[in-house]
Design a protein around this motif. Structure first.
Motif, PDB file in Angstrom:
ATOM      1  N   VAL A 375      38.001  37.351  19.371  1.00 61.01           N
ATOM      2  CA  VAL A 375      37.113  38.316  19.829  1.00 61.01           C
ATOM      3  C   VAL A 375      35.800  37.754  20.252  1.00 61.01           C
ATOM      4  N   GLN A 376      35.174  37.006  19.736  1.00 55.34           N
ATOM      5  CA  GLN A 376      33.958  36.314  20.398  1.00 55.34           C
ATOM      6  C   GLN A 376      34.229  35.845  21.608  1.00 55.34           C
ATOM      7  N   ILE A 377      35.130  35.158  21.893  1.00 56.97           N
ATOM      8  CA  ILE A 377      35.435  34.551  23.276  1.00 56.97           C
ATOM      9  C   ILE A 377      35.775  35.592  24.156  1.00 56.97           C
ATOM     10  N   SER A 378      36.558  36.566  23.523  1.00 55.97           N
ATOM     11  CA  SER A 378      37.093  37.678  24.680  1.00 55.97           C
ATOM     12  C   SER A 378      35.538  38.488  25.184  1.00 55.97           C
ATOM     13  N   ALA A 379      34.377  38.301  24.165  1.00 56.52           N
ATOM     14  CA  ALA A 379      33.275  38.922  24.614  1.00 56.52           C
ATOM     15  C   ALA A 379      32.643  38.035  25.824  1.00 56.52           C
ATOM     16  N   GLY A 380      32.897  36.761  25.523  1.00 55.01           N
ATOM     17  CA  GLY A 380      32.513  35.668  26.701  1.00 55.01           C
ATOM     18  C   GLY A 380      33.107  36.298  28.142  1.00 55.01           C
ATOM     19  N   PHE A 381      34.317  36.614  28.017  1.00 50.57           N
ATOM     20  CA  PHE A 381      35.308  37.190  29.337  1.00 50.57           C
ATOM     21  C   PHE A 381      34.536  38.348  29.816  1.00 50.57           C
ATOM     22  N   MET A 382      34.024  39.225  28.990  1.00 50.35           N
ATOM     23  CA  MET A 382      33.403  40.397  29.546  1.00 50.35           C
ATOM     24  C   MET A 382      32.135  40.218  30.090  1.00 50.35           C
ATOM     25  N   ILE A 383      31.449  39.338  29.639  1.00 45.76           N
ATOM     26  CA  ILE A 383      29.959  38.683  30.257  1.00 45.76           C
ATOM     27  C   ILE A 383      30.360  38.254  31.656  1.00 45.76           C
ATOM     28  N   PHE A 384      31.408  37.276  31.774  1.00 44.50           N
ATOM     29  CA  PHE A 384      31.606  36.423  33.022  1.00 44.50           C
ATOM     30  C   PHE A 384      32.087  37.203  33.935  1.00 44.50           C
ATOM     31  N   PHE A 385      33.186  38.000  33.696  1.00 45.21           N
ATOM     32  CA  PHE A 385      33.935  38.686  34.742  1.00 45.21           C
ATOM     33  C   PHE A 385      32.932  39.714  35.031  1.00 45.21           C
ATOM     34  N   SER A 386      32.346  40.366  34.403  1.00 46.38           N
ATOM     35  CA  SER A 386      30.949  41.472  34.789  1.00 46.38           C
ATOM     36  C   SER A 386      30.104  40.743  35.860  1.00 46.38           C
ATOM     37  N   ILE A 387      29.750  39.463  35.804  1.00 51.28           N
ATOM     38  CA  ILE A 387      28.812  39.202  36.603  1.00 51.28           C
ATOM     39  C   ILE A 387      29.462  38.631  37.908  1.00 51.28           C
ATOM     40  N   LEU A 388      30.692  38.142  37.865  1.00 50.23           N
ATOM     41  CA  LEU A 388      31.661  37.849  39.039  1.00 50.23           C
ATOM     42  C   LEU A 388      32.374  39.038  39.339  1.00 50.23           C
ATOM     43  N   GLY A 389      31.619  40.042  40.129  1.00 48.37           N
ATOM     44  CA  GLY A 389      32.171  41.312  40.160  1.00 48.37           C
ATOM     45  C   GLY A 389      33.671  41.535  40.838  1.00 48.37           C
ATOM     46  N   LYS A 390      34.024  40.832  41.931  1.00 48.24           N
ATOM     47  CA  LYS A 390      35.112  41.069  42.471  1.00 48.24           C
ATOM     48  C   LYS A 390      36.421  40.495  41.739  1.00 48.24           C
ATOM     49  N   PHE A 391      36.263  39.466  40.820  1.00 49.29           N
ATOM     50  CA  PHE A 391      37.129  39.079  40.138  1.00 49.29           C
ATOM     51  C   PHE A 391      37.445  39.889  38.952  1.00 49.29           C
ATOM     52  N   GLY A 392      36.811  40.635  38.408  1.00 51.76           N
ATOM     53  CA  GLY A 392      36.640  41.423  37.229  1.00 51.76           C
ATOM     54  C   GLY A 392      37.389  42.785  38.074  1.00 51.76           C
ATOM     55  N   ALA A 393      36.827  43.087  39.203  1.00 55.59           N
ATOM     56  CA  ALA A 393      37.340  44.278  39.639  1.00 55.59           C
ATOM     57  C   ALA A 393      39.119  44.198  39.951  1.00 55.59           C
ATOM     58  N   VAL A 394      39.514  42.836  40.383  1.00 60.03           N
ATOM     59  CA  VAL A 394      40.808  43.063  40.160  1.00 60.03           C
ATOM     60  C   VAL A 394      41.803  43.150  39.051  1.00 60.03           C
ATOM     61  N   PHE A 395      41.196  42.864  38.002  1.00 61.69           N
ATOM     62  CA  PHE A 395      42.099  43.266  36.730  1.00 61.69           C
ATOM     63  C   PHE A 395      41.750  44.663  36.317  1.00 61.69           C
ATOM     64  N   ALA A 396      40.548  45.317  37.074  1.00 60.13           N
ATOM     65  CA  ALA A 396      40.127  46.637  36.631  1.00 60.13           C
ATOM     66  C   ALA A 396      40.911  47.590  37.319  1.00 60.13           C
ATOM     67  N   SER A 397      41.870  47.124  38.462  1.00 57.84           N
ATOM     68  CA  SER A 397      42.505  47.912  39.266  1.00 57.84           C
ATOM     69  C   SER A 397      44.009  48.218  38.630  1.00 57.84           C
ATOM     70  N   ILE A 398      44.298  47.636  37.453  1.00 53.57           N
ATOM     71  CA  ILE A 398      45.513  48.137  36.783  1.00 53.57           C
ATOM     72  C   ILE A 398      45.677  49.539  36.450  1.00 53.57           C
ATOM     73  N   PRO A 399      46.861  50.398  36.929  1.00 50.03           N
ATOM     74  CA  PRO A 399      46.984  51.761  36.955  1.00 50.03           C
ATOM     75  C   PRO A 399      46.550  52.146  35.276  1.00 50.03           C
ATOM     76  N   PHE A 400      45.959  53.286  34.975  1.00 48.95           N
ATOM     77  CA  PHE A 400      45.939  53.521  33.707  1.00 48.95           C
ATOM     78  C   PHE A 400      47.244  54.004  33.091  1.00 48.95           C
ATOM     79  N   PRO A 401      48.263  54.443  33.494  1.00 50.67           N
ATOM     80  CA  PRO A 401      49.295  54.693  32.789  1.00 50.67           C
ATOM     81  C   PRO A 401      49.704  53.367  32.028  1.00 50.67           C
ATOM     82  N   ILE A 402      49.799  52.122  32.556  1.00 48.90           N
ATOM     83  CA  ILE A 402      49.881  50.982  31.793  1.00 48.90           C
ATOM     84  C   ILE A 402      49.082  51.063  30.673  1.00 48.90           C
ATOM     85  N   TYR A 403      48.281  51.408  30.243  1.00 48.79           N
ATOM     86  CA  TYR A 403      47.027  51.266  29.405  1.00 48.79           C
ATOM     87  C   TYR A 403      47.774  52.487  28.619  1.00 48.79           C
TER      88      TYR A 403
END
Length: 538
Positions: A375-403
């Protein structure tokens, strides 16, 4: 009578990694490196498990800005920036909670409990008079920030003063079973109803996650590694996301309704195109917060709800991580740090407050990995991909019905963990059956009744001239765990209390009330860096 072979168990026995054990950094899989004509297979199991947690937390993180930013008057660019900020702060909050709070492997992210107070602020007449949409968005966000900053004091005071811990001493296994159960089961509207918005994507996802995580979990590839059990979420999201991309590219939704396109298409979020390549969120990036008494009182209701929901989630996380139930002192410490997290939400401007991510708690049980390090390393992913906006936005485009398909499994798993506390009680007691049944039923029925009124122009069942009062009561009674807590804890502490101590499960629970009550608590909840010298547990 046949011998009973399934006696009550304080800790689950079939998890692979508990809270203090960690998957190896390099193990078995996936990455091939060609060097001197030799294939060297190197994989970071911990990294992949952490990335799986990051992917899962994106569902709620995307939905909150999508629902609120447009109503504030913000553009798609504003929505992308709020999403980045939300994930950045979630990473910080998760690190703080796992290091200095409860120390449980729980992700701390945004909360839907804050939607009603935020909607009240959005519909404030003084803000609606602003004609320029972007200016209205800025002023609304500042108002939300001010309310969050003031309301966070409730959590900070109740947590660090140990008042919340004192209150938790009224909890018993019987009282907490429906509350923890409702923190999962009460989110049913984000499950199959959301899946049904795009059933051709959601239903295959639901069937695939059940097949891989349950029916194929004993299939081990390569070198006897349970890949389908450990990474079922990552595999299923990848497969169905590619399937959704194919449907979108083939024009399957070209002539469908706008609602269908929004839920099914992979290119309708407008996050990738509007997200900046690099953006470092910082405090007060929207300007100085503004403060209004009504806004602050309304927001305090969401803080109270998030405290209850997080307390229930901590109870579930402790069981799924093979830890002892968090003592009163640890719960108070966690709530105090959650208040710090809500304060950070207000300073940075995430548009919502803090709570424990229920879906990530469920993931602990689905993967059988309750490691804090993951979980602590996952927090690192949150911080890293939030700074690199385009890369994080790619994963954020997953359709919500999948979630939503994942939520059907993960929320149900958390709900069942809550019901597992009933094994420590006497369920042959009519008193216990009455309390459990009534709290579960009202915990689902009352919020459903309140939520139905959001389809009307009156915006909620309580509709007086005092908007903050409306938001306060509508928020409180729209939360299943909150309603369940009020009913279960009240009845459990007023109906035949002395005569029913054993029936309530108190002989089992009482030793976990204090930090020194069980010697295992020190293993799970002691602060790092020898900080217990300065903050001795009670």
């Amino acid at each position: 009578m046949a011998e009973i072979t399934h006696l009550p168990m304080e800790q689950l026995q079939d998890l692979e990694y508990c809270i203090d054990s960690n998957p190896p950094w390099q193990k078995y899989l996936i990455c091939t490196w060609l060097h001197n004509n030799e294939n060297i297979f190197v994989a970071a199991e911990t990294i992949l498990l952490a990335f799986q947690n990051y992917i899962l937390v994106l569902g709620t993180s995307v939905m909150i800005p999508t629902e609120l930013v447009t109503l504030m008057g913000g553009t798609d660019g504003d929505k992308a920036l709020v999403l980045q900020t939300l994930l950045f702060v979630a990473g910080i909050k998760t690190l703080l909670q796992t290091l200095f709070g409860t120390r449980l492997p729980a992700v701390v992210g945004g909360s839907f409990a804050y939607v009603v107070p935020v909607l009240y602020i959005i519909n404030d007449s003084s803000l609606l008079q602003i004609t320029d949409k972007h200016e209205r968005f800025i002023h609304t966000m500042r108002a939300v920030q001010g309310a969050l900053i003031v309301a966070s004091s409730i959590e900070i005071i109740l947590g660090y003063s140990q008042v919340w811990g004192i209150f938790s001493r009224f909890f018993s296994p019987l009282g907490m079973a429906p509350v923890v159960g409702l923190v999962g089961l009460g989110l049913f509207q984000r499950g199959f109803p959301a899946l049904g918005n795009c059933v051709e994507i959601g239903l295959p996802m639901l069937l695939l996650i059940i097949a891989l995580s349950q029916y194929l979990k004993h299939v081990k590839l390569p070198r006897d590694f349970p890949i389908f059990e450990r990474f079922s979420v990552l595999i299923c999201i990848s497969v169905i996301w590619i399937y959704a991309l194919i449907l979108t590219a083939s024009g399957a939704y070209n002539h469908k309704s706008s609602l269908t396109q929004f839920n099914c298409r992979t290119d309708k979020a407008n996050i990738i195109s509007t997200a900046p390549w690099f953006k470092f969120p910082y405090p007060l990036q929207w300007g100085p917060p503004t403060f209004a008494a009504g806004h602050c009182f309304a927001m305090m209701s969401a803080v109270l709800v998030s405290m209850v929901e997080s307390t229930a989630a901590y109870k579930a996380a402790s069981r799924l991580a093979i830890a002892t139930p968090p003592p009163a002192y640890v719960l108070s410490r966690g709530i105090g740090w959650q208040g710090i997290g809500t304060l950070l939400d207000g300073l940075f401007g995430t548009g919502t407050g803090s709570t424990v991510s229920v879906e990530n708690v469920g993931l602990l049980g689905l993967t059988r990995v309750g490691s804090r390090r993951v979980v602590q390393i996952s927090a690192g992913f949150m911080i890293f991909f939030s700074i690199l906006g385009k890369f994080g936005a790619v994963f954020a485009s997953i359709p919500f019905p999948i979630y939503a398909a994942l939520y059907c499994v993960l929320f149900g798993l958390v709900g069942s963990v809550g019901l597992s506390f009933l094994q420590f009680t006497n369920m042959n007691s009519m008193r216990n059956l009455f309390i459990t049944g009534l709290s579960l039923f009202l915990g689902i029925s009352i919020p459903q009744f309140f939520n139905e009124y959001w389809t009307l122009p009156r915006r909620g069942l309580v509709h007086t001239d005092a908007g903050w009062f409306n938001a306060f009561l509508n928020t409180i009674f729209s939360s299943p765990p909150m309603v369940g807590l009020m009913v279960a804890v009240f009845l459990d502490n007023t109906l035949e209390v002395e005569k029913s101590k054993k029936d309530r499960g108190m002989p089992w629970w009482v030793k976990f009330r204090t930090f020194r009550g069980d010697n295992r608590n020190e293993e799970f909840y002691t602060l790092p860096f020898n900080l217990n010298r300065f903050f001795p547990p009670t």
